[in-house]
Design an enzyme around this catalytic site. Structure first.
Site, PDB file in Angstrom:
ATOM      1  N   GLY A 124      11.882  14.055  33.643  1.00  0.00           N
ATOM      2  CA  GLY A 124      10.539  14.333  33.145  1.00  0.00           C
ATOM      3  C   GLY A 124       9.493  14.549  34.223  1.00  0.00           C
ATOM      4  O   GLY A 124       8.295  14.551  33.938  1.00  0.00           O
ATOM      5  N   SER A 167      14.975  17.102  34.612  1.00  0.00           N
ATOM      6  CA  SER A 167      14.132  18.290  34.823  1.00  0.00           C
ATOM      7  C   SER A 167      14.918  19.605  34.842  1.00  0.00           C
ATOM      8  O   SER A 167      14.542  20.533  35.564  1.00  0.00           O
ATOM      9  CB  SER A 167      13.288  18.140  36.088  1.00  0.00           C
ATOM     10  OG  SER A 167      12.338  17.097  35.918  1.00  0.00           O
ATOM     11  N   GLY A 221      16.326  17.180  28.629  1.00  0.00           N
ATOM     12  CA  GLY A 221      15.312  16.498  27.840  1.00  0.00           C
ATOM     13  C   GLY A 221      14.271  17.482  27.323  1.00  0.00           C
ATOM     14  O   GLY A 221      14.525  18.255  26.394  1.00  0.00           O
ATOM     15  N   GLY A 222      13.114  17.487  27.959  1.00  0.00           N
ATOM     16  CA  GLY A 222      11.966  18.278  27.500  1.00  0.00           C
ATOM     17  C   GLY A 222      12.285  19.716  27.109  1.00  0.00           C
ATOM     18  O   GLY A 222      11.839  20.189  26.054  1.00  0.00           O
ATOM     19  N   ASN A 239      18.616  16.240  24.683  1.00  0.00           N
ATOM     20  CA  ASN A 239      18.190  14.883  24.324  1.00  0.00           C
ATOM     21  C   ASN A 239      16.722  14.966  23.918  1.00  0.00           C
ATOM     22  O   ASN A 239      15.853  15.125  24.766  1.00  0.00           O
ATOM     23  CB  ASN A 239      18.376  13.957  25.538  1.00  0.00           C
ATOM     24  CG  ASN A 239      17.779  12.578  25.320  1.00  0.00           C
ATOM     25  OD1 ASN A 239      17.454  12.200  24.187  1.00  0.00           O
ATOM     26  ND2 ASN A 239      17.631  11.824  26.397  1.00  0.00           N
ATOM     27  N   TRP A 240      16.495  14.874  22.631  1.00  0.00           N
ATOM     28  CA  TRP A 240      15.126  15.027  22.118  1.00  0.00           C
ATOM     29  C   TRP A 240      14.273  13.770  22.282  1.00  0.00           C
ATOM     30  O   TRP A 240      13.087  13.779  21.991  1.00  0.00           O
ATOM     31  CB  TRP A 240      15.157  15.433  20.639  1.00  0.00           C
ATOM     32  CG  TRP A 240      15.476  16.886  20.411  1.00  0.00           C
ATOM     33  CD1 TRP A 240      15.747  17.826  21.367  1.00  0.00           C
ATOM     34  CD2 TRP A 240      15.551  17.565  19.153  1.00  0.00           C
ATOM     35  NE1 TRP A 240      15.979  19.048  20.776  1.00  0.00           N
ATOM     36  CE2 TRP A 240      15.865  18.915  19.413  1.00  0.00           C
ATOM     37  CE3 TRP A 240      15.377  17.160  17.826  1.00  0.00           C
ATOM     38  CZ2 TRP A 240      16.003  19.870  18.399  1.00  0.00           C
ATOM     39  CZ3 TRP A 240      15.523  18.103  16.814  1.00  0.00           C
ATOM     40  CH2 TRP A 240      15.832  19.442  17.101  1.00  0.00           C
ATOM     41  N   LYS A 241      14.900  12.661  22.664  1.00  0.00           N
ATOM     42  CA  LYS A 241      14.171  11.392  22.803  1.00  0.00           C
ATOM     43  C   LYS A 241      13.370  11.111  21.515  1.00  0.00           C
ATOM     44  O   LYS A 241      13.877  11.420  20.438  1.00  0.00           O
ATOM     45  CB  LYS A 241      13.287  11.429  24.049  1.00  0.00           C
ATOM     46  CG  LYS A 241      14.080  11.893  25.280  1.00  0.00           C
ATOM     47  CD  LYS A 241      13.381  11.698  26.577  1.00  0.00           C
ATOM     48  CE  LYS A 241      14.285  12.200  27.696  1.00  0.00           C
ATOM     49  NZ  LYS A 241      13.730  11.953  29.013  1.00  0.00           N
ATOM     50  N   HIS A 249      21.130   5.511  28.795  1.00  0.00           N
ATOM     51  CA  HIS A 249      20.055   6.356  29.338  1.00  0.00           C
ATOM     52  C   HIS A 249      19.080   5.468  30.110  1.00  0.00           C
ATOM     53  O   HIS A 249      18.820   4.328  29.719  1.00  0.00           O
ATOM     54  CB  HIS A 249      19.341   7.084  28.192  1.00  0.00           C
ATOM     55  CG  HIS A 249      18.403   8.132  28.695  1.00  0.00           C
ATOM     56  ND1 HIS A 249      17.166   7.814  29.201  1.00  0.00           N
ATOM     57  CD2 HIS A 249      18.535   9.469  28.815  1.00  0.00           C
ATOM     58  CE1 HIS A 249      16.571   8.939  29.606  1.00  0.00           C
ATOM     59  NE2 HIS A 249      17.385   9.949  29.381  1.00  0.00           N
TER      60      HIS A 249
HETATM   61  P1  PGA Z   1      14.181  15.836  31.255  1.00  0.00           P
HETATM   62  O1  PGA Z   1      14.992  14.585  30.652  1.00  0.00           O
HETATM   63  O2  PGA Z   1      15.077  17.047  31.137  1.00  0.00           O
HETATM   64  O3  PGA Z   1      12.952  15.950  30.389  1.00  0.00           O
HETATM   65  O4  PGA Z   1      13.866  15.525  32.670  1.00  0.00           O
HETATM   66  C1  PGA Z   1      16.379  14.470  30.845  1.00  0.00           C
HETATM   67  C2  PGA Z   1      16.882  13.216  30.185  1.00  0.00           C
HETATM   68  O5  PGA Z   1      16.172  12.212  30.169  1.00  0.00           O
HETATM   69  O6  PGA Z   1      18.007  13.208  29.660  1.00  0.00           O
END
Ligand code: PGA
Length: 261
Positions: A186, A222, A243-244, A13-15, A112
């Protein structure tokens, strides 16, 4: 698209990232180099990426450019959201509909925690979005998870049940649930493996009371190249939403390898 698989799901998920088109091309160059070198992942995992809308077509193009002389890599395109007001088209400035997305992507995220938190998306909005997506033929990755306060108050399982209740009588098969504790997104914090397994077992049991089809349950929050193996080995974890770490080609590839072991 099929849900009838024993493969593990690894979805990025690149947001609202990255800032530039060049970065998308650079990611695709590095990522496809990794994936071409080790094709075991194609037997063991379902890999997908959810870029922002403006990069959806571009990502498709950039990935195919990297595979010009060979079969395209099976990387699923995923949308981060779908419009609420209509599944089709219409006068909704700024929205992107499920029908439009379905020409490019196979799946979409819905619910989300950032959408719930920053855009006030409630159960009624989320159920309508799920219906819109599924009526347009998109698979849905439905995200749930408790806040830090709810976690500390011992309310995790009750919160998950409430969030899951909107899936009642959803007839279709193409549904994944992503369990993402809000406090783990995050932050570099993750639940213990026992907590993850416990939540996943509970989610699977609750889903069994709501629907007849089996629904894979992914973990998110995370996940990185260091903890991926441990999470991959957690009982009840059918994959991850990343995410990240999914913005870094090397780290994302390592997470995929962890689900191939
Ligand atoms: P993160 O985000 O891996 O950066 O914690 C996960 C997400 O929001 O899907």
């Amino acid at each position: 698209m099929t849900i009838l698989t024993n493969k593990k799901w690894v979805i990025g998920n690149w947001k609202m990232n990255p800032a530039s088109v060049d970065t998308v091309f650079e990611f695709c160059r590095l990522f496809t180099t990794q994936l071409k070198n080790n094709k075991v992942w194609q037997e063991k995992t379902m890999v997908g990426i959810a870029p922002s809308f403006v990069h959806l077509g571009l990502l498709d193009y950039a990935l195919s450019q990297e595979c010009q002389d060979e079969p395209e890599l099976p990387i699923m395109l995923v949308s981060q959201d779908v419009a609420y007001h209509t599944q089709a088209v219409g006068a909704f400035t700024g929205d992107v509909s499920a029908t439009q997305i379905s020409e490019l992507a196979e799946w979409t995220l819905v619910g989300h925690s950032e959408r719930r938190q920053y855009y006030g998306e409630n159960d009624q909005v989320l159920r309508t979005k799920i219906d819109n997506a599924q009526n347009a033929g998109l698979g849905v990755i439905f995200c749930i998870g408790e806040t830090k306060e709810q976690y500390q108050a011992g309310k995790t399982l009750a919160v998950l049940d409430e969030q899951l209740s909107i899936l009642k009588d959803l007839a279709v098969d193409n549904l994944l649930v992503a369990y993402e504790p809000v406090w783990a997104i995050g932050t570099g914090l993750t639940p213990t493996t026992a907590e993850i397994s416990n939540a996943h077992r509970h989610i699977t049991n609750t889903l069994a009371t709501l629907r007849t089809s089996a629904t894979p349950v992914l973990y998110g929050g995370s996940v990185n190249d260091k903890n991926a193996s441990e999470i991959a080995n957690c009982q009840g974890v059918d994959g991850v939403l990343v995410g990240g770490a999914s913005l870094k080609a090397d780290a994302f590839a390592h997470i995929i390898w962890a689900f191939c072991e």
